[in-house]
Enzyme design. Structure first.
Site, PDB file in Angstrom:
ATOM      1  N   CYS A 151       0.779  -1.022  -0.052  1.00 39.00           N
ATOM      2  CA  CYS A 151      -0.072  -0.079  -0.525  1.00 39.00           C
ATOM      3  C   CYS A 151       0.770   1.126  -0.284  1.00 39.00           C
ATOM      4  CB  CYS A 151      -1.249  -0.205   1.005  1.00 39.00           C
ATOM      5  SG  CYS A 151      -0.298   0.005   2.762  1.00 39.00           S
ATOM      6  N   HIS A 170      -2.906   0.722   6.879  1.00 46.39           N
ATOM      7  CA  HIS A 170      -2.627   0.714   5.639  1.00 46.39           C
ATOM      8  C   HIS A 170      -3.359   2.446   5.038  1.00 46.39           C
ATOM      9  CE1 HIS A 170      -4.184  -1.106   2.140  1.00 46.39           C
ATOM     10  NE2 HIS A 170      -6.035  -0.326   2.140  1.00 46.39           N
ATOM     11  N   HIS A 210      -6.232   2.274  -3.673  1.00 48.34           N
ATOM     12  CA  HIS A 210      -4.833   1.663  -3.166  1.00 48.34           C
ATOM     13  C   HIS A 210      -4.802   0.272  -3.418  1.00 48.34           C
ATOM     14  CE1 HIS A 210      -7.957  -0.887  -0.794  1.00 48.34           C
ATOM     15  NE2 HIS A 210      -8.836  -0.878  -2.000  1.00 48.34           N
TER      16      HIS A 210
END
Length: 237
Positions: free
Chosen positions: A143, A195, A207
């Site tokens: 990510c 994240h 993402h």
């Protein structure tokens, strides 16, 4: 002989009357036939520049409204609801590039709002790249590796490598102030911030997910909404 002569005159007279009657009938039929000239009541026709057609439906780029909800410059009746913080450009939708059409569908936004072609090209290049921890290439990426690449290539920003560091070094902003290119941060496991993604439009963010790789998700999604931890902004060139 006289009788025969009279009969012949009667027959001629009858034939003459029949002929006259027949011509008169034909004349009457022609006089009653106005199908090529009769207009009846005035009919509704489309005027040049008027967007209304069948059943009073009005169609304009990016919207479909009926005469009961005629567009007046507001949001009523809009097919899409793109965010107001993305300026419209007045572009001709017929000249839109394929990437604009593609991401207009993905983001549920009008084509006219998708003006950052560098961002769209970057998303298209990374689209579907599989996830791998520590990865930072288009073969596999995690990510924060993905957000680092987009920030660098699209916005010319130098950012740190991990999601927690990106959170720590960005300026906090409220959700209602989110703009294209801002960070969105989540807590999915272990660490406080685990994240990160990049905000786009209409509550959508891009993402690198562990399950589907680089993709677009919605902040209101049942999985992401309770895990959302904030948004951040960095200076861009």
């Amino acid at each position: 002989m006289l009788l025969l002569y009279r009969c012949r005159n009667v027959i001629c007279a009858c034939l003459t009357l029949a002929s006259v009657a027949s011509c008169k009938s034909i004349k009457n039929i022609g006089a009653k036939d106005h199908s090529t000239t009769k207009t009846g009541k005035s009919s509704t026709r489309t005027r040049s520049g008027d967007g209304r057609f069948i059943d009073d439906i009005e169609v304009k780029p990016g919207s479909v409204v009926t005469s009961k909800h005629a567009s007046s410059g507001g949001k009523k009746g809009k097919l899409y609801q793109p965010e107001d913080d993305v300026p419209a450009t007045g572009m001709n939708i017929e000249r839109a590039e394929w990437l604009q059409l593609k991401f207009a569908i993905i983001l549920d936004a009008s084509v006219e709002k998708l003006t950052n072609m560098a961002l769209l090209r970057s998303l298209d290049q990374w689209w579907g790249t599989r996830y791998c921890l520590g990865g930072n290439t288009q073969n596999c990426v995690d990510c924060s590796g993905f957000t680092l690449a987009v920030m660098r290539d699209v916005y010319g920003a130098t950012v740190p490598r991990t999601a927690q560091e990106q959170y720590d070094q960005s300026n906090r902003i409220d959700m209602e102030d989110l703009k294209e290119g801002d960070y969105v941060f989540f807590h999915t496991s272990g660490r406080k911030i685990s994240h990160v993604g990049i905000y786009l439009f209409n509550n959508k963010f891009v993402h690198a997910s562990t399950s589907n790789g680089v993709m677009v998700s919605d902040l209101n999604d049942a999985y992401w909404k309770p895990r959302y931890r904030g948004a951040g902004r960095v200076s861009r060139k």
